[in-house]
Design an enzyme around this catalytic site. Structure first.
Site, PDB file in Angstrom:
ATOM      1  N   CYS A 132       0.829  -1.202   0.000  1.00 40.81           N
ATOM      2  CA  CYS A 132       0.000   0.000   0.000  1.00 40.81           C
ATOM      3  C   CYS A 132       0.863   1.250   0.000  1.00 40.81           C
ATOM      4  O   CYS A 132       1.421   1.619   1.047  1.00 40.81           O
ATOM      5  CB  CYS A 132      -0.940   0.007   1.204  1.00 40.81           C
ATOM      6  SG  CYS A 132      -2.005   1.465   1.295  1.00 40.81           S
ATOM      7  N   CYS A 135      -0.475   4.048   2.240  1.00 40.50           N
ATOM      8  CA  CYS A 135      -0.261   3.821   3.669  1.00 40.50           C
ATOM      9  C   CYS A 135       1.186   4.072   4.087  1.00 40.50           C
ATOM     10  O   CYS A 135       1.451   4.658   5.140  1.00 40.50           O
ATOM     11  CB  CYS A 135      -0.631   2.384   4.038  1.00 40.50           C
ATOM     12  SG  CYS A 135      -2.231   1.828   3.442  1.00 40.50           S
ATOM     13  N   ASP A 136       2.136   3.628   3.270  1.00 40.96           N
ATOM     14  CA  ASP A 136       3.532   3.564   3.715  1.00 40.96           C
ATOM     15  C   ASP A 136       4.505   4.436   2.936  1.00 40.96           C
ATOM     16  O   ASP A 136       5.690   4.478   3.260  1.00 40.96           O
ATOM     17  CB  ASP A 136       4.015   2.104   3.640  1.00 40.96           C
ATOM     18  CG  ASP A 136       3.190   1.183   4.528  1.00 40.96           C
ATOM     19  OD1 ASP A 136       2.712   1.643   5.570  1.00 40.96           O
ATOM     20  OD2 ASP A 136       3.020   0.009   4.158  1.00 40.96           O
TER      21      ASP A 136
END
Length: 315
Positions: A132, A135-136
């Site tokens: 992701c 997300c990261d």
């Protein structure tokens, strides 16, 4: 006989359980083989509201579970192997538990990121391997990263990562991409994006619990080499966890559950879907939690004998 059974313990399922339990519906929550969902594979979560210093993914999920238990939600561990959704009460056959009956059902079984299944991949999720970018990506500011994939999502995530990374290399096993022309053009026109086409990933290389490279095979020369990198993002798609439904709930061509726009209603009255199992676009913890709240409210109105379509028109 349960009022409601919730399948799945990610952000959507646990949020639904919290709301149902507070409404005194006494829900039963079935935990699958990965309690807590994909967030248990994440290290630090920095974009969930209310945690200015961030929170570890497993800790966030544990807190949500404790909150649901505090209000009276019941939890059981098992794997749903068969369902009968022809008419309420709905019947579920759960491995390790047996047959259960419920007046309503909330499906929040999520979607699993497709992995390459190469050495070093699963072991290093959260240590440099991610599925992701949204997300990261922040954690790779001014670092080199690799995106593996050749579709639209891979191109989109590659462009997104250039906001943070110093260099993004797209690795794909073929010489041609599956992505649409417009997405390919955006990637090719981005000066931060480099290319590693016709390269088959063989192994994630790590040292001291941190990713340092990706071993690949050049499909033209058959030679192996290591692309140095600080992070690897696998972007080859997701698979919704809906196989156990055996076609009883309407899904799209890729297996995601179809819900009525603006609700969590499926084609079966009394069956609701929330989280990534019905969301192939956003796939965030906060959007999953929000849809879990919606599912609980939809379910509560259903159990009270009010059609969701009727009460929603009064809002």
């Amino acid at each position: 006989m349960y009022n409601c059974i919730v399948l799945g313990t990610g952000p959507s399922g646990l949020t639904a359980a919290i709301y149902l339990a507070r409404a005194n519906m006494k829900p039963l929550v079935i935990e699958g083989p990965e309690p807590g969902g994909q967030l248990t594979l994440t290290t630090e979560v920095e974009n969930f509201p209310g945690f200015p210093d961030g929170i570890m993914g497993p800790e966030l999920m544990d807190n949500m579970r404790k909150q649901a238990e505090r209000f009276g939600a019941e939890f059981k561990r098992g794997w749903v192997t068969k369902v009968d959704l022809n008419a309420p009460p709905f019947k579920l056959l759960v491995d390790g538990i047996g047959e259960l009956e419920t007046k309503s059902l909330i499906i929040s079984t999520g979607a699993s990121a497709k992995l390459l299944n190469i050495p070093g991949e699963k072991e290093n999720i959260g240590r440099g391997v991610s599925t992701c970018a949204t997300c990261d990506g922040f954690f790779f500011r001014n670092r080199k990263v690799i995106i593996i994939g050749g579709g639209d999502s891979a191109m989109e995530e590659a462009n997104f990562l250039t906001k943070f990374a110093s260099e993004v290399q797209i690795v794909h096993r073929r010489n041609e991409l599956r992505a649409s022309k417009i997405m390919q053009d955006r990637a090719r026109n981005n000066p931060k994006i480099k290319w590693g086409l016709n390269s088959t990933p063989l192994e994630v290389v790590a040292e001291n619990n941190r990713v340092i490279g990706l071993k690949v095979r050049n499909n033209e020369t058959n030679q192996e080499e290591i692309f140095e990198t600080d992070g690897i993002f696998v972007a080859i798609g997701h698979k919704p966890n809906t196989a156990f439904l055996a076609g009883q709930v309407k899904t799209d061509d890729t297996g995601y559950i179809v819900v009525e726009a603006g609700t969590t209603l499926t084609n079966i009255p009394g069956v609701f879907a929330c989280g990534d199992v019905q969301d192939h676009r956003y796939r965030q913890a906060i959007t999953a939690a929000g849809s879990g709240c919606m599912a609980a409210l939809d379910c509560e109105k259903y159990l009270e004998g009010n059609a969701v379509q009727d009460w929603s028109q009064t809002l």
